[in-house]
Motif scaffolding. Sequence first.
Motif, mmCIF file in Angstrom:
data_model
loop_
_atom_site.group_PDB
_atom_site.id
_atom_site.type_symbol
_atom_site.label_atom_id
_atom_site.label_comp_id
_atom_site.label_asym_id
_atom_site.label_seq_id
_atom_site.Cartn_x
_atom_site.Cartn_y
_atom_site.Cartn_z
ATOM 1 N N LYS A 58 0.829 -1.211 0.000
ATOM 2 C CA LYS A 58 0.000 0.000 0.000
ATOM 3 C C LYS A 58 0.860 1.258 0.000
ATOM 4 O O LYS A 58 0.568 2.218 -0.715
ATOM 5 C CB LYS A 58 -0.927 0.000 1.216
ATOM 6 C CG LYS A 58 -2.026 -1.026 1.139
ATOM 7 C CD LYS A 58 -2.875 -1.009 2.386
ATOM 8 C CE LYS A 58 -3.887 -2.133 2.357
ATOM 9 N NZ LYS A 58 -4.677 -2.195 3.591
ATOM 10 N N LEU A 59 1.925 1.258 0.784
ATOM 11 C CA LEU A 59 2.810 2.430 0.844
ATOM 12 C C LEU A 59 3.518 2.665 -0.482
ATOM 13 O O LEU A 59 3.612 3.798 -0.958
ATOM 14 C CB LEU A 59 3.842 2.254 1.962
ATOM 15 C CG LEU A 59 3.326 2.310 3.394
ATOM 16 C CD1 LEU A 59 4.423 1.910 4.377
ATOM 17 C CD2 LEU A 59 2.795 3.692 3.710
ATOM 18 N N VAL A 60 4.017 1.588 -1.087
ATOM 19 C CA VAL A 60 4.734 1.710 -2.351
ATOM 20 C C VAL A 60 3.787 2.188 -3.451
ATOM 21 O O VAL A 60 4.128 3.074 -4.244
ATOM 22 C CB VAL A 60 5.401 0.362 -2.722
ATOM 23 C CG1 VAL A 60 5.943 0.387 -4.128
ATOM 24 C CG2 VAL A 60 6.510 0.029 -1.748
ATOM 25 N N CYS A 61 2.580 1.625 -3.494
ATOM 26 C CA CYS A 61 1.605 2.033 -4.518
ATOM 27 C C CYS A 61 1.169 3.481 -4.320
ATOM 28 O O CYS A 61 0.972 4.215 -5.288
ATOM 29 C CB CYS A 61 0.405 1.091 -4.508
ATOM 30 S SG CYS A 61 0.794 -0.550 -5.119
ATOM 31 N N SER A 62 1.040 3.896 -3.079
ATOM 32 C CA SER A 62 0.681 5.284 -2.786
ATOM 33 C C SER A 62 1.775 6.235 -3.271
ATOM 34 O O SER A 62 1.491 7.284 -3.868
ATOM 35 C CB SER A 62 0.459 5.442 -1.285
ATOM 36 O OG SER A 62 0.233 6.773 -0.952
ATOM 37 N N ARG B 149 10.270 9.031 -3.689
ATOM 38 C CA ARG B 149 10.702 8.784 -2.318
ATOM 39 C C ARG B 149 10.121 7.447 -1.871
ATOM 40 O O ARG B 149 9.117 7.413 -1.155
ATOM 41 C CB ARG B 149 10.236 9.902 -1.402
ATOM 42 C CG ARG B 149 10.880 11.234 -1.697
ATOM 43 C CD ARG B 149 10.323 12.291 -0.813
ATOM 44 N NE ARG B 149 8.893 12.458 -1.138
ATOM 45 C CZ ARG B 149 8.187 13.546 -0.912
ATOM 46 N NH1 ARG B 149 8.742 14.558 -0.324
ATOM 47 N NH2 ARG B 149 6.921 13.614 -1.248
ATOM 48 N N PRO B 150 10.724 6.351 -2.319
ATOM 49 C CA PRO B 150 10.185 5.046 -1.938
ATOM 50 C C PRO B 150 10.219 4.862 -0.433
ATOM 51 O O PRO B 150 11.146 5.332 0.232
ATOM 52 C CB PRO B 150 11.107 4.043 -2.618
ATOM 53 C CG PRO B 150 12.039 4.808 -3.473
ATOM 54 C CD PRO B 150 11.920 6.248 -3.127
ATOM 55 N N PRO B 151 9.207 4.203 0.121
ATOM 56 C CA PRO B 151 9.223 3.940 1.566
ATOM 57 C C PRO B 151 10.460 3.137 1.963
ATOM 58 O O PRO B 151 11.006 2.376 1.163
ATOM 59 C CB PRO B 151 7.953 3.112 1.786
ATOM 60 C CG PRO B 151 7.084 3.404 0.607
ATOM 61 C CD PRO B 151 8.001 3.702 -0.521
ATOM 62 N N ALA B 152 10.880 3.326 3.194
ATOM 63 C CA ALA B 152 12.061 2.610 3.688
ATOM 64 C C ALA B 152 11.874 1.113 3.522
ATOM 65 O O ALA B 152 10.821 0.565 3.819
ATOM 66 C CB ALA B 152 12.292 2.952 5.160
ATOM 67 N N HIS C 24 6.228 -12.943 -2.635
ATOM 68 C CA HIS C 24 5.691 -11.723 -2.022
ATOM 69 C C HIS C 24 6.213 -10.472 -2.727
ATOM 70 O O HIS C 24 5.530 -9.453 -2.789
ATOM 71 C CB HIS C 24 5.954 -11.687 -0.509
ATOM 72 C CG HIS C 24 7.395 -11.672 -0.128
ATOM 73 N ND1 HIS C 24 8.175 -12.811 -0.100
ATOM 74 C CD2 HIS C 24 8.204 -10.653 0.237
ATOM 75 C CE1 HIS C 24 9.397 -12.492 0.272
ATOM 76 N NE2 HIS C 24 9.452 -11.190 0.481
ATOM 77 N N HIS C 25 7.418 -10.543 -3.288
ATOM 78 C CA HIS C 25 7.934 -9.423 -4.081
ATOM 79 C C HIS C 25 7.115 -9.264 -5.361
ATOM 80 O O HIS C 25 6.773 -8.149 -5.751
ATOM 81 C CB HIS C 25 9.405 -9.646 -4.457
ATOM 82 C CG HIS C 25 10.326 -9.754 -3.297
ATOM 83 N ND1 HIS C 25 11.273 -10.753 -3.207
ATOM 84 C CD2 HIS C 25 10.460 -8.990 -2.188
ATOM 85 C CE1 HIS C 25 11.955 -10.601 -2.073
ATOM 86 N NE2 HIS C 25 11.480 -9.539 -1.443
ATOM 87 N N VAL C 26 6.819 -10.389 -5.997
ATOM 88 C CA VAL C 26 6.048 -10.360 -7.243
ATOM 89 C C VAL C 26 4.667 -9.765 -6.996
ATOM 90 O O VAL C 26 4.176 -8.964 -7.796
ATOM 91 C CB VAL C 26 5.941 -11.766 -7.870
ATOM 92 C CG1 VAL C 26 5.001 -11.769 -9.064
ATOM 93 C CG2 VAL C 26 7.315 -12.271 -8.268
ATOM 94 N N SER C 27 4.036 -10.091 -5.872
ATOM 95 C CA SER C 27 2.706 -9.542 -5.593
ATOM 96 C C SER C 27 2.765 -8.022 -5.429
ATOM 97 O O SER C 27 1.857 -7.313 -5.868
ATOM 98 C CB SER C 27 2.074 -10.210 -4.371
ATOM 99 O OG SER C 27 2.773 -9.886 -3.196
ATOM 100 N N ILE C 28 3.836 -7.502 -4.848
ATOM 101 C CA ILE C 28 3.979 -6.046 -4.702
ATOM 102 C C ILE C 28 4.256 -5.408 -6.058
ATOM 103 O O ILE C 28 3.688 -4.359 -6.391
ATOM 104 C CB ILE C 28 5.073 -5.694 -3.670
ATOM 105 C CG1 ILE C 28 4.651 -6.171 -2.279
ATOM 106 C CG2 ILE C 28 5.356 -4.197 -3.662
ATOM 107 C CD1 ILE C 28 5.712 -6.039 -1.213
ATOM 108 N N ILE C 29 5.106 -6.033 -6.869
ATOM 109 C CA ILE C 29 5.380 -5.506 -8.212
ATOM 110 C C ILE C 29 4.101 -5.475 -9.035
ATOM 111 O O ILE C 29 3.827 -4.505 -9.745
ATOM 112 C CB ILE C 29 6.477 -6.338 -8.910
ATOM 113 C CG1 ILE C 29 7.831 -6.109 -8.224
ATOM 114 C CG2 ILE C 29 6.574 -6.006 -10.392
ATOM 115 C CD1 ILE C 29 8.929 -7.066 -8.656
ATOM 116 N N MET C 30 3.279 -6.514 -8.932
ATOM 117 C CA MET C 30 2.021 -6.551 -9.685
ATOM 118 C C MET C 30 1.036 -5.492 -9.161
ATOM 119 O O MET C 30 0.283 -4.904 -9.939
ATOM 120 C CB MET C 30 1.398 -7.946 -9.633
ATOM 121 C CG MET C 30 2.247 -8.993 -10.350
ATOM 122 S SD MET C 30 2.635 -8.572 -12.060
ATOM 123 C CE MET C 30 1.191 -9.194 -12.877
#
Length: 121
Positions: free
Chosen positions: A8-12, A26-29, A74-80
């Motif tokens: 959610k943070l990365v997509c925001s 400014r990607p989240p930490a 879990h990385h792939v789900s965030i990338i998608m």
Amino acid sequence: MKTSILSKLVCSELERQLSTRNCVARPPAGSELLWRWFTELNLGRTFGVAGPNPLQYAEIEAYARISRWPIEAHHVSIIMAMDSTYLEFHARRQNTADGVKSLPPISTVPLSAGMLDAMFG
């Protein structure tokens, strides 16, 4: 698909960056690698008549294998999720003319025989 807080943070942040012209991301930490992976995958994105095409799992798998990054499920789900955010942003941008789909911009490059050969072989 389960959505994590990091997703959610990365997509925001991706939405903020796409919405604001000439801004610095400014990607989240802790998401710097995810951001890098998405950016590099996005550079190879294909475009169709309707705009950008979605990233494919095979593209992510090939990228991970070639670059030797240990990209996990879990990385792939965030990338998608980032890809969905990117596609939604571009779809909204195309449909901004009072609910009527606007035409794509007209190219400033004149049509030539070479261009037709490149497009249609």
